[in-house]
Design an enzyme around this catalytic site. Structure first.
Site, mmCIF file in Angstrom:
data_model
loop_
_atom_site.group_PDB
_atom_site.id
_atom_site.type_symbol
_atom_site.label_atom_id
_atom_site.label_comp_id
_atom_site.label_asym_id
_atom_site.label_seq_id
_atom_site.Cartn_x
_atom_site.Cartn_y
_atom_site.Cartn_z
ATOM 1 N N ARG A 196 30.122 4.222 -28.760
ATOM 2 C CA ARG A 196 29.591 2.901 -28.394
ATOM 3 C C ARG A 196 28.287 2.626 -29.139
ATOM 4 N NH1 ARG A 196 28.596 0.912 -22.416
ATOM 5 N NH2 ARG A 196 27.439 2.848 -22.216
ATOM 6 N N LYS A 243 33.749 -2.750 -18.360
ATOM 7 C CA LYS A 243 33.299 -3.874 -17.513
ATOM 8 C C LYS A 243 32.559 -4.914 -18.348
ATOM 9 C CE LYS A 243 30.708 -1.219 -14.923
ATOM 10 N NZ LYS A 243 30.958 0.099 -15.536
ATOM 11 N N ARG A 286 26.459 10.294 -14.933
ATOM 12 C CA ARG A 286 26.812 8.933 -14.479
ATOM 13 C C ARG A 286 28.206 8.922 -13.869
ATOM 14 N NH1 ARG A 286 25.854 6.015 -19.905
ATOM 15 N NH2 ARG A 286 26.841 4.214 -18.915
ATOM 16 N N ARG A 336 22.666 3.589 -26.782
ATOM 17 C CA ARG A 336 21.965 3.593 -25.492
ATOM 18 C C ARG A 336 21.471 4.997 -25.157
ATOM 19 N NH1 ARG A 336 25.479 0.215 -21.173
ATOM 20 N NH2 ARG A 336 24.862 1.980 -19.872
ATOM 21 N N ARG A 368 27.422 -1.328 -6.500
ATOM 22 C CA ARG A 368 27.762 0.007 -6.963
ATOM 23 C C ARG A 368 27.801 1.022 -5.836
ATOM 24 N NH1 ARG A 368 26.809 1.725 -12.780
ATOM 25 N NH2 ARG A 368 26.156 -0.265 -13.481
#
Ligand code: AP5
Ligand code: MG
Length: 210
Positions: A123, A13, A167, A156, A88
């Site tokens: 990431r 996203k 998540r 992160r 969400r």
């Protein structure tokens, strides 16, 4: 043009919203980035939400709505915006519609869970400008340095494997129902997010048009 980016954590996203924002000159509003900035600056909101985010849980709706609806009222949103990470859940989607009317496009980036766990492992993100990199598929030009602002890249806190799994569970339980919700309103477009970054982007452009 009012766009919602939908998709599991790690679906891409943020990566695509950043490109669309440049293409259409409308702001990318990432709730995750806004929250991470508050945590970095240790504001009152930041202190209140830190635990939720680090555990991979949602920030309570009233706090999230307050942040997003205030952001959308700013002048740079007059020509539209890209919502990256909001709504969400159904309650947030209803509040958005009551406040902003119908969206123009809901872009659902679809990627299976196994691939997502792998993506998160690689990431890196820039804590200063919020850009995302992937050490294999989308590496920075200079090792561990942001191409755009020169800041050192970091991992992160919520990208630990067990947190990513939580998540994903939260996504399936609370966010996935939005697919049907927006399908019924004829606003949903689903894109295969397992393609290369540029191919996903080209598909989005073809869908949205000029
Ligand atoms: P948020 O920051 O929005 O996290 P998220 O939804 O979990 O999604 P991510 O940012 O992790 O992934 P992404 O889809 O943006 O993928 P990306 O482009 O980085 O939210 C964080 C937290 O804030 C939430 O857990 C929650 O606690 C809270 N929060 C936020 N909004 C909320 C709300 N509305 N209500 C309540 N709480 C809220 O890509 C991932 C990786 O893959 C990158 O490394 C990227 O380089 C790579 N990649 C991307 N596309 C491709 C591709 N096509 N091929 C190969 N690699 C790719
Ligand atoms: Mg993101």
């Amino acid at each position: 043009m009012k766009i919602v980016m939908l998709g599991a954590p790690g679906a891409g996203k943020g990566t695509q919203a950043a490109k669309l924002s440049l293409q259409y000159a409308i702001p990318q509003i990432s709730t995750g980035k806004i929250f991470r900035d508050h945590i970095k600056n240790q504001t009152t909101l930041g202190k209140n939400i830190e635990e939720f985010i680090n555990k991979g849980l949602f920030v309570p709706d009233e706090l999230t709505l307050d942040v997003v609806l205030n952001r959308i009222r700013k002048e740079d949103c007059l020509n539209g915006y890209i919502l990256d990470g909001f709504p969400r859940n159904i309650q947030q989607a209803i509040a958005l519609k009551e406040n902003q009317g119908e969206m123009d496009f809901v872009l659902n980036i679809s990627v299976q869970d196994e691939l997502i766990i792998d993506r998160m492992k690689y990431r890196r993100f820039c804590p200063s400008c919020g850009r995302n990199y992937h050490m294999l598929h989308l590496p920075p030009k200079k090792e561990n340095i942001c191409d755009y602002c020169g800041h050192e890249l970091t991992i992160r806190k919520d990208d630990k494997e067990e947190t990513v799994k939580r998540r994903l569970l939260v996504y399936h339980e609370q966010t996935q129902p939005l697919i049907e919700y927006y399908q019924k309103q004829n606003l949903l477009f689903t894109i295969d997010g397992t393609q290369k970054v540029q191919d996903v982007f080209d598909h989005l452009l073809a869908l949205i048009g000029e």
